[in-house]
Design an enzyme around this catalytic site. Structure first.
Site, PDB file in Angstrom:
ATOM      1  N   HIS A 200       0.814  -1.216   0.000  1.00 28.59           N
ATOM      2  CA  HIS A 200       0.000   0.000   0.000  1.00 28.59           C
ATOM      3  C   HIS A 200       0.849   1.268   0.000  1.00 28.59           C
ATOM      4  O   HIS A 200       0.369   2.345  -0.338  1.00 28.59           O
ATOM      5  CB  HIS A 200      -1.002  -0.023   1.155  1.00 28.59           C
ATOM      6  N   GLU A 337     -11.705  -0.067  -5.067  1.00 31.42           N
ATOM      7  CA  GLU A 337     -10.814   0.123  -3.897  1.00 31.42           C
ATOM      8  C   GLU A 337     -11.282   1.202  -2.945  1.00 31.42           C
ATOM      9  O   GLU A 337     -11.332   0.915  -1.727  1.00 31.42           O
ATOM     10  CB  GLU A 337      -9.379   0.400  -4.374  1.00 31.42           C
ATOM     11  N   HIS A 352     -14.527  -0.731  -0.962  1.00 35.96           N
ATOM     12  CA  HIS A 352     -13.541  -1.498  -0.199  1.00 35.96           C
ATOM     13  C   HIS A 352     -12.996  -0.704   0.994  1.00 35.96           C
ATOM     14  O   HIS A 352     -12.942  -1.204   2.111  1.00 35.96           O
ATOM     15  CB  HIS A 352     -12.398  -1.939  -1.127  1.00 35.96           C
ATOM     16  N   HIS A 356     -13.416  -1.422   5.153  1.00 32.80           N
ATOM     17  CA  HIS A 356     -12.386  -1.407   6.201  1.00 32.80           C
ATOM     18  C   HIS A 356     -12.816  -0.491   7.350  1.00 32.80           C
ATOM     19  O   HIS A 356     -12.695  -0.849   8.520  1.00 32.80           O
ATOM     20  CB  HIS A 356     -11.046  -0.908   5.636  1.00 32.80           C
ATOM     21  N   HIS A 392     -12.197  -9.318   2.114  1.00 30.96           N
ATOM     22  CA  HIS A 392     -11.522  -9.355   0.819  1.00 30.96           C
ATOM     23  C   HIS A 392     -12.002 -10.504  -0.066  1.00 30.96           C
ATOM     24  O   HIS A 392     -11.933 -10.410  -1.290  1.00 30.96           O
ATOM     25  CB  HIS A 392      -9.997  -9.348   0.995  1.00 30.96           C
TER      26      HIS A 392
HETATM   27 CU1  CUO Z   1      -4.836  -4.303   1.184  1.00 36.35          CU
HETATM   28 CU2  CUO Z   1      -8.098  -4.038   1.974  1.00 36.35          CU
HETATM   29  O1  CUO Z   1      -6.585  -3.464   0.722  1.00 36.35           O
HETATM   30  O2  CUO Z   1      -6.267  -4.013   2.647  1.00 36.35           O
END
Ligand code: CUO
Length: 686
Positions: A200, A337, A352, A356, A392
């Protein structure tokens, strides 16, 4: 409010401090600046040029030093993006260093390290700067908090060089009353979590466009996380567990709990836990400037599915953007994402990322208890939690839905004329042919960079992780054409499902884990290709994950400098293959040789200096993704008509070999020796 130390770039006894211009000290330290400087400068000092103008830092400064910082929080993400922009805009290395020194005691430390790390891996003039391991800078994100009190005690009493590594017990977050705990060794693996943090870092979804907009980054978001789920499922099947269940219903309680046992040193808090049967709520946290409803998630999901089935997404002007065979997956990756490259954030939202957030704030959705986010709110910790994989798996299924709209690969597409793979086999020392051996191993992490204590000097944490005996592949390929380049693609998948039955290709394909991918010049006739597991383009070496290379490194960094240049993204070598089982977990090793002429990508070569040793999941620094095929090829699509099983799927340039992964419950002492003089714990394990 903890006092902060001056800047150290060395670790352990290797103290290097910056010669900080008086104007740079924060008010609190100004009166004692020279005293602090003398106290800590044991060795070299690095001169710092004073900048005439300090750029406007007011936006990133609005996050206090003790606040939690979450990359999944859009407000925090924008601040970090601003910081990255400011640091990237510095004109020289000196200017960058000076500004970083100025920021260090002012900016939220977690955001500062994140932004500086992104900058270091993206600027040409910092390509030889070695980022310290994130686990050394922020050890509290990666290991049992009980280790730190013991480390402080050890360092206070015992001189540096004679300190005993602090052992982290193998099972510290739960016991087997929680069935999910059986694979905590995977979820809590330091190398896996470091990989995720680094991934990331290399692929931020927010920040300056020239950093975010990398070749096929949306597709790589899909593929890297798809592989994580495939690997997790292999791990589950190894342990007699069923494949992970997608988190589809956001109104029902979540069965899985997670109690991380991590300290949040920055915020002086423990990380929040999630009891079993927690429920999603609408999120409205003023302090974090984040609010959205479960309905928002549902709307975004429905719009994304509609787009997939319609074959196009809508841009803000209402124009159709087609989800083509080649680019559709990349477009969807950025939408789902979501990154700043999303075609239409207003319509498709941020499914996504806000998943989280919904999970990480589940215990305090409106901040009435003043609690921080849970581990799902940070890419360095998210993979510890069983819910990460359920979330995921859900996200992955959306991508699978899109891939299902594409035609299966034809025989012509898959085949490589006149190339026949005759066999593939695996050998490892002391293990029967076509068998892989797994066991436990211990490794050490130096905590001294990430903890404030005196006297300074190295103190190590010793943890236990999965390991396997290194192995080699022998692939025999017959080339009845001229000399040509072939791409060798190696995968491993489970042979049987949860019930012990053979699998249909349409299911098994999703479980294939990539082991390696490399080019090979095929001579006419018979080719015997030997390849070592340590050469994998999926993994980075153990020493790189844990940054232990520098222990014996020449001071002038001349010899073998290329070895030390890396960015830290890459699946950890110790987790290349799943644990398997005592009886020998039955798998299928798959190899395909595809036509290198069709796989070639212009400008995909790294400059030979950095970050290309784990290109399958991480890409290549400053270059295009080095494989022209769809990521996951040839398993990313549904099979062509008439293909039910893997055996039916094979074309002559592929073959399959049954292999077993046999686990032995023994623990091997650390590979990397801690520096000379460090005492070993009395309890020796072999
Ligand atoms: Cu790597 Cu959900 O994208 O953590």
């Amino acid at each position: 409010d903890r006092p902060t130390e001056p800047i150290f770039i060395g670790k352990g006894d290797d103290n290097v401090s910056f010669d900080i211009p008086p104007e740079y000290w924060i008010d609190r330290y100004k009166p004692i600046a020279s005293e602090i400087q003398n106290r800590f400068s044991g060795g070299k000092t690095v001169p710092i040029t004073k900048l005439k103008n300090i750029p406007d830092l007011s936006f990133p400064l609005s996050l206090s030093r003790n606040s939690p910082f979450s990359l999944f929080n859009p407000y925090h993400g924008k601040m970090a993006g601003k910081l990255i922009e400011i640091l990237m805009a510095t004109k020289s290395f000196d200017e960058l260093l000076s500004l970083a020194v100025y920021m260090r005691d002012r900016i939220n430390p977690y955001m500062f390290i994140y932004a500086l790390s992104v900058v270091v891996i993206h600027r040409p003039d910092t390509r030889n700067v070695e980022l310290p391991s994130h686990a050394e800078m922020f050890p509290s994100l990666y290991m049992d908090s009980s280790v730190f009190g013991r480390a402080r005690e050890e360092s206070a009493v015992v001189q540096s060089g004679s300190r005993t590594p602090i052992e982290i017990p193998h099972d510290y977050t739960a016991n087997n009353l929680d069935p999910e705990h059986k694979i905590s060794y995977f979820r809590e693996d330091i190398g896996i979590n470091l990989h995720h943090w680094h991934w990331h870092l290399v692929y931020p979804f927010e920040g300056p466009r020239n950093i975010v907009d990398k070749d096929r980054r949306g597709e790589l978001f899909y593929y890297m996380h798809q592989q994580v789920i495939a690997r997790y499922n292999m791990e589950r099947l190894s342990n007699d567990m069923n494949r992970v269940v997608r988190l589809t219903n956001w109104r029902d309680p979540i069965e899985e709990g997670y109690f991380p046992k991590l300290d949040n040193i920055l915020a002086n808090r423990v990380w929040p836990s999630r009891p079993v049967n927690s429920r999603f709520s609408n999120i409205n946290r003023e302090v974090d400037q984040i609010s959205f409803d479960i309905e928002d998630l549902e709307r975004w999901r429905d719009r994304i599915f509609n787009a997939i089935h319609a074959g196009f997404v809508l841009d803000p002007a209402g124009n159709q953007v087609r989800l083509t065979e080649n680019e559709g997956i990349d477009i969807l990756g950025n939408i789902i994402e979501a990154s700043i490259l999303s075609v239409n954030p207003f319509l498709y939202g941020s499914l996504h990322n806000n998943g989280h957030n919904a999970i990480s704030y589940i215990h305090d959705p409106d901040n009435r208890y003043l609690e921080n986010y849970g581990v799902m709110g940070d890419s360095a910790t998210a993979m510890r939690d069983p819910i990460f994989y359920r979330w995921h798996a859900y996200i992955d299924d959306i991508f699978t839905e899109f891939k299902s709209t594409l035609p299966g690969y034809t025989v012509q597409n898959l085949n490589f004329d006149n190339v026949k793979v005759q066999s593939v086999e695996i050998t490892a020392a002391g293990v029967p042919r076509n068998e892989l051996a797994t066991f436990w191993q211990q490794s050490d992490v130096d905590l001294s960079r990430g903890l404030d204590f005196l006297p300074r000097g190295s103190v190590f944490a010793r943890f236990t992780h999965l390991q396997h005996a290194p192995f080699s592949y022998k692939i025999v390929v017959e080339n009845n054409g001229n000399q040509r380049i072939g791409t060798i693609r190696l995968f491993i998948g489970p042979k049987f499902d949860e019930r012990g039955l053979g699998m249909l290709f349409r299911d098994q394909r999703k479980l294939f884990v990539e082991l390696d991918k490399f080019s090979y010049s095929l001579n006419r006739g018979k080719n015997e290709i030997i390849r070592q597991s340590l050469q994998s383009t999926v993994t980075i070496p153990h020493e790189v994950t844990y940054r232990n290379l520098d222990r014996n490194r020449p001071a002038d960094n001349t010899a073998g400098a290329e070895v030390f240049n890396f960015c830290g993204c890459g699946w950890p070598q110790n987790m290349l293959i799943p644990k398997g089982s005592a009886e020998g977990f039955q798998c299928q090793l798959f190899v395909m040789v595809s036509n290198g002429a069709n796989d070639r990508v212009e400008n995909s070569q790294s400059d030979g200096q950095t970050c290309d040793n784990a290109s399958s999941y991480c890409g290549v620094r400053n270059a295009r993704y080095p494989d022209a095929r769809a990521m996951g090829y040839p398993f990313d699509r549904i099979p062509r008509d008439g293909v039910a099983t893997l055996a039916n799927f094979l074309t002559p340039n592929m073959t399959v070999q049954d292999v077993r992964i046999r686990f032995t419950n023994r623990t091997v002492a650390p590979l990397q020796k801690t520096p000379a003089g460090t005492k070993q714990p009395s309890k020796q394990t072999t």
